[in-house]
Design a protein around this motif. Sequence first.
Motif, PDB file in Angstrom:
ATOM      1  N   ILE A  94       0.841  -1.209   0.000  1.00 22.96           N
ATOM      2  CA  ILE A  94       0.000   0.000   0.000  1.00 22.96           C
ATOM      3  C   ILE A  94       0.870   1.250   0.000  1.00 22.96           C
ATOM      4  O   ILE A  94       0.599   2.215  -0.720  1.00 22.96           O
ATOM      5  N   ALA A  95       1.929   1.260   0.809  1.00 19.34           N
ATOM      6  CA  ALA A  95       2.822   2.423   0.860  1.00 19.34           C
ATOM      7  C   ALA A  95       3.477   2.652  -0.500  1.00 19.34           C
ATOM      8  O   ALA A  95       3.548   3.784  -0.984  1.00 19.34           O
ATOM      9  N   LEU A 120       2.354   1.689  -3.405  1.00 16.10           N
ATOM     10  CA  LEU A 120       1.312   2.113  -4.337  1.00 16.10           C
ATOM     11  C   LEU A 120       0.971   3.597  -4.151  1.00 16.10           C
ATOM     12  O   LEU A 120       0.889   4.348  -5.122  1.00 16.10           O
ATOM     13  N   LEU A 121       0.821   4.022  -2.908  1.00 13.52           N
ATOM     14  CA  LEU A 121       0.462   5.416  -2.648  1.00 13.52           C
ATOM     15  C   LEU A 121       1.595   6.389  -2.969  1.00 13.52           C
ATOM     16  O   LEU A 121       1.354   7.549  -3.290  1.00 13.52           O
ATOM     17  N   LEU A 122       2.835   5.927  -2.880  1.00 15.17           N
ATOM     18  CA  LEU A 122       3.960   6.786  -3.240  1.00 15.17           C
ATOM     19  C   LEU A 122       4.233   6.782  -4.735  1.00 15.17           C
ATOM     20  O   LEU A 122       4.688   7.779  -5.293  1.00 15.17           O
ATOM     21  N   LEU A 126       1.932   5.821  -7.359  1.00 16.26           N
ATOM     22  CA  LEU A 126       0.808   6.120  -8.230  1.00 16.26           C
ATOM     23  C   LEU A 126       0.756   7.579  -8.686  1.00 16.26           C
ATOM     24  O   LEU A 126       0.505   7.832  -9.866  1.00 16.26           O
TER      25      LEU A 126
END
Length: 117
Positions: A17-18, A20-22, A24
């Motif tokens: 998740i980290a 992906l969020l950084l 994307l």
Amino acid sequence: MLDYIAVVFAFLFAVGIAALLLGLPRFLSPKAPSAAKSKTFECGVKPFALPGGHMPVHFYLVAMLFIIFDVELVFLFPWAVVLRDMGVFGLTEMAVFMGFVVLGFLYVLKNKALEWE
């Protein structure tokens, strides 16, 4: 071994998740650089000079000490949850740990690291 599968899965999920969020925004955000966007901006006023002075090192020292003591004291919560199961051994173990925390704090006070002069 099977007990740790959930922990490993949660860790991998958190890392995913980290990442992906950084990552994307790098692909989805529009990229239109311009001279106006590259200019320095200070509260709606054009900067008239470079910032003077430096942040005192003492500020960083206090911040680092806060983080160190805060992280050490986070260990009190899991200990309090299992205190009844650990009995006297758990109590003496935490007393030794807290003794080291207090000794560290006294060392900081002795060196006047928390005084703003």
